[in-house]
Design a protein around this motif. Structure first.
Motif, PDB file in Angstrom:
ATOM      1  N   LYS A 211       8.891  -5.798   9.729  1.00  0.00           N
ATOM      2  CA  LYS A 211       8.559  -4.667  10.607  1.00  0.00           C
ATOM      3  C   LYS A 211       8.838  -3.340   9.908  1.00  0.00           C
ATOM      4  CE  LYS A 211      11.477  -3.812  13.864  1.00  0.00           C
ATOM      5  NZ  LYS A 211      12.149  -2.571  13.526  1.00  0.00           N
ATOM      6  N   ASN A 212       9.983  -3.221   9.282  1.00  0.00           N
ATOM      7  CA  ASN A 212      10.352  -1.954   8.660  1.00  0.00           C
ATOM      8  C   ASN A 212       9.514  -1.624   7.433  1.00  0.00           C
ATOM      9  OD1 ASN A 212      12.215  -1.619  10.661  1.00  0.00           O
ATOM     10  ND2 ASN A 212      14.000  -1.946   9.367  1.00  0.00           N
ATOM     11  N   ILE A 213       9.200  -2.630   6.645  1.00  0.00           N
ATOM     12  CA  ILE A 213       8.359  -2.383   5.464  1.00  0.00           C
ATOM     13  C   ILE A 213       6.985  -1.888   5.896  1.00  0.00           C
ATOM     14  CG2 ILE A 213       6.971  -3.646   3.763  1.00  0.00           C
ATOM     15  CD1 ILE A 213       9.450  -4.858   2.705  1.00  0.00           C
ATOM     16  N   LEU A 214       6.444  -2.492   6.927  1.00  0.00           N
ATOM     17  CA  LEU A 214       5.105  -2.113   7.368  1.00  0.00           C
ATOM     18  C   LEU A 214       5.073  -0.761   8.069  1.00  0.00           C
ATOM     19  CD1 LEU A 214       3.734  -5.503   8.710  1.00  0.00           C
ATOM     20  CD2 LEU A 214       3.166  -4.362   6.565  1.00  0.00           C
ATOM     21  N   ASN A 215       6.123  -0.427   8.792  1.00  0.00           N
ATOM     22  CA  ASN A 215       6.071   0.738   9.661  1.00  0.00           C
ATOM     23  C   ASN A 215       6.900   1.939   9.222  1.00  0.00           C
ATOM     24  OD1 ASN A 215       4.494  -0.100  12.217  1.00  0.00           O
ATOM     25  ND2 ASN A 215       5.735  -1.861  11.679  1.00  0.00           N
ATOM     26  N   TYR A 216       7.946   1.715   8.453  1.00  0.00           N
ATOM     27  CA  TYR A 216       8.869   2.814   8.197  1.00  0.00           C
ATOM     28  C   TYR A 216       9.147   3.091   6.724  1.00  0.00           C
ATOM     29  CZ  TYR A 216       9.692   1.812  13.083  1.00  0.00           C
ATOM     30  OH  TYR A 216       9.514   1.581  14.415  1.00  0.00           O
ATOM     31  N   ASN A 217       8.588   2.308   5.831  1.00  0.00           N
ATOM     32  CA  ASN A 217       8.864   2.486   4.417  1.00  0.00           C
ATOM     33  C   ASN A 217       7.667   3.167   3.752  1.00  0.00           C
ATOM     34  OD1 ASN A 217       9.374   2.231   1.668  1.00  0.00           O
ATOM     35  ND2 ASN A 217      10.594   0.387   1.983  1.00  0.00           N
ATOM     36  N   PRO A 218       7.795   4.444   3.401  1.00  0.00           N
ATOM     37  CA  PRO A 218       6.651   5.170   2.833  1.00  0.00           C
ATOM     38  C   PRO A 218       6.147   4.601   1.502  1.00  0.00           C
ATOM     39  CG  PRO A 218       8.656   6.490   2.706  1.00  0.00           C
ATOM     40  CD  PRO A 218       8.989   5.265   3.496  1.00  0.00           C
ATOM     41  N   ILE A 219       6.988   3.852   0.814  1.00  0.00           N
ATOM     42  CA  ILE A 219       6.571   3.236  -0.452  1.00  0.00           C
ATOM     43  C   ILE A 219       5.391   2.284  -0.224  1.00  0.00           C
ATOM     44  CG2 ILE A 219       7.286   1.671  -2.312  1.00  0.00           C
ATOM     45  CD1 ILE A 219      10.136   2.754  -1.902  1.00  0.00           C
ATOM     46  N   PHE A 220       5.381   1.642   0.940  1.00  0.00           N
ATOM     47  CA  PHE A 220       4.364   0.626   1.216  1.00  0.00           C
ATOM     48  C   PHE A 220       3.319   1.093   2.221  1.00  0.00           C
ATOM     49  CE2 PHE A 220       8.287  -1.556  -0.036  1.00  0.00           C
ATOM     50  CZ  PHE A 220       7.832  -2.103  -1.217  1.00  0.00           C
ATOM     51  N   ASN A 221       3.248   2.381   2.426  1.00  0.00           N
ATOM     52  CA  ASN A 221       2.301   2.951   3.369  1.00  0.00           C
ATOM     53  C   ASN A 221       0.870   2.553   2.996  1.00  0.00           C
ATOM     54  OD1 ASN A 221       1.584   4.443   5.581  1.00  0.00           O
ATOM     55  ND2 ASN A 221       1.686   6.413   4.540  1.00  0.00           N
ATOM     56  N   GLY A 222       0.179   1.908   3.909  1.00  0.00           N
ATOM     57  CA  GLY A 222      -1.206   1.497   3.684  1.00  0.00           C
ATOM     58  C   GLY A 222      -1.378   0.182   2.954  1.00  0.00           C
ATOM     59  N   LYS A 223      -0.293  -0.423   2.502  1.00  0.00           N
ATOM     60  CA  LYS A 223      -0.393  -1.668   1.726  1.00  0.00           C
ATOM     61  C   LYS A 223      -0.938  -2.828   2.564  1.00  0.00           C
ATOM     62  CE  LYS A 223       1.402  -1.003  -2.458  1.00  0.00           C
ATOM     63  NZ  LYS A 223       0.774  -1.391  -3.689  1.00  0.00           N
ATOM     64  N   TRP A 224      -0.584  -2.871   3.853  1.00  0.00           N
ATOM     65  CA  TRP A 224      -1.067  -3.962   4.697  1.00  0.00           C
ATOM     66  C   TRP A 224      -2.586  -4.003   4.699  1.00  0.00           C
ATOM     67  CZ3 TRP A 224       0.457  -8.291   6.967  1.00  0.00           C
ATOM     68  CH2 TRP A 224      -0.371  -8.861   7.921  1.00  0.00           C
ATOM     69  N   LEU A 225      -3.205  -2.850   4.822  1.00  0.00           N
ATOM     70  CA  LEU A 225      -4.664  -2.785   4.882  1.00  0.00           C
ATOM     71  C   LEU A 225      -5.318  -3.150   3.550  1.00  0.00           C
ATOM     72  CD1 LEU A 225      -5.012   0.449   7.029  1.00  0.00           C
ATOM     73  CD2 LEU A 225      -5.196  -1.942   7.778  1.00  0.00           C
ATOM     74  N   GLN A 226      -4.557  -3.106   2.471  1.00  0.00           N
ATOM     75  CA  GLN A 226      -5.074  -3.487   1.160  1.00  0.00           C
ATOM     76  C   GLN A 226      -4.994  -4.992   0.905  1.00  0.00           C
ATOM     77  OE1 GLN A 226      -2.957  -1.090  -1.694  1.00  0.00           O
ATOM     78  NE2 GLN A 226      -3.701   0.819  -0.822  1.00  0.00           N
ATOM     79  N   LEU A 227      -4.252  -5.694   1.757  1.00  0.00           N
ATOM     80  CA  LEU A 227      -4.146  -7.146   1.590  1.00  0.00           C
ATOM     81  C   LEU A 227      -5.460  -7.802   1.993  1.00  0.00           C
ATOM     82  CD1 LEU A 227      -0.617  -7.834   3.134  1.00  0.00           C
ATOM     83  CD2 LEU A 227      -1.218  -7.739   0.707  1.00  0.00           C
ATOM     84  N   ASP A 228      -5.806  -8.882   1.311  1.00  0.00           N
ATOM     85  CA  ASP A 228      -7.018  -9.606   1.686  1.00  0.00           C
ATOM     86  C   ASP A 228      -6.802 -10.313   3.027  1.00  0.00           C
ATOM     87  OD1 ASP A 228      -6.274 -12.632   1.103  1.00  0.00           O
ATOM     88  OD2 ASP A 228      -5.531 -11.454  -0.600  1.00  0.00           O
ATOM     89  N   GLN A 229      -7.884 -10.650   3.671  1.00  0.00           N
ATOM     90  CA  GLN A 229      -7.854 -11.249   5.002  1.00  0.00           C
ATOM     91  C   GLN A 229      -7.044 -12.555   5.028  1.00  0.00           C
ATOM     92  OE1 GLN A 229      -9.225  -9.706   7.705  1.00  0.00           O
ATOM     93  NE2 GLN A 229      -8.171 -11.235   8.919  1.00  0.00           N
ATOM     94  N   TYR A 230      -7.194 -13.362   4.010  1.00  0.00           N
ATOM     95  CA  TYR A 230      -6.468 -14.629   3.936  1.00  0.00           C
ATOM     96  C   TYR A 230      -4.959 -14.400   3.971  1.00  0.00           C
ATOM     97  CZ  TYR A 230      -4.589 -18.959   1.990  1.00  0.00           C
ATOM     98  OH  TYR A 230      -3.848 -20.097   1.785  1.00  0.00           O
ATOM     99  N   THR A 231      -4.485 -13.460   3.172  1.00  0.00           N
ATOM    100  CA  THR A 231      -3.045 -13.180   3.115  1.00  0.00           C
ATOM    101  C   THR A 231      -2.564 -12.614   4.439  1.00  0.00           C
ATOM    102  OG1 THR A 231      -3.183 -12.800   0.733  1.00  0.00           O
ATOM    103  CG2 THR A 231      -1.260 -11.902   1.867  1.00  0.00           C
ATOM    104  N   GLN A 232      -3.306 -11.688   5.016  1.00  0.00           N
ATOM    105  CA  GLN A 232      -2.933 -11.140   6.319  1.00  0.00           C
ATOM    106  C   GLN A 232      -2.829 -12.249   7.366  1.00  0.00           C
ATOM    107  OE1 GLN A 232      -5.597  -8.049   7.560  1.00  0.00           O
ATOM    108  NE2 GLN A 232      -4.956  -6.633   5.959  1.00  0.00           N
ATOM    109  N   THR A 233      -3.805 -13.134   7.373  1.00  0.00           N
ATOM    110  CA  THR A 233      -3.825 -14.221   8.362  1.00  0.00           C
ATOM    111  C   THR A 233      -2.644 -15.164   8.171  1.00  0.00           C
ATOM    112  OG1 THR A 233      -6.224 -14.082   8.540  1.00  0.00           O
ATOM    113  CG2 THR A 233      -5.199 -16.148   9.255  1.00  0.00           C
TER     114      THR A 233
END
Length: 109
Positions: A52-74
């Protein structure tokens, strides 16, 4: 879990370093720990918090979730969602907060 600020900062730095090396795989492995019923409750709860914190509060990883491929996200979402059926109430709560954190970026369905 510690209240020692120096230890907390060192741990956060290690987490950031590891996550930077392979963001998707790191999140998946942490989600695996979260979903693993044989892990101690506190370890599972901190796993949820890390995601939760990496995705929402860590500026280092800002936008990284959206860069993951669909398979990894799923894969990550499936592990987190499976934790909502945990036998541990506190782990279910932590997983629910993680789901909300992921929903900030994408829908589960």
């Amino acid at each position: 879990l510690s209240s020692d600020n120096k230890l907390i900062r060192e741990s956060e730095l290690k987490i950031n370093t590891i996550a930077s090396q392979n963001f998707g795989e790191f999140l998946y492995l942490v989600a695996e720990v979260l979903a693993n019923e044989s892990e101690h409750k506190s370890v599972r709860q901190i796993s949820a918090t890390i995601i939760k914190n990496i995705l929402n509060y860590n500026p280092i990883f800002n936008g990284k979730w959206l860069q993951l491929d669909q398979y990894t996200q799923t894969r990550i979402k499936d592990r987190v969602l499976s934790t909502l059926a945990s036998t541990e109430k506190d782990v279910r709560k932590a997983a629910a907060l993680t789901v909300v954190g992921i929903l900030n970026f994408a829908y589960f369905l």
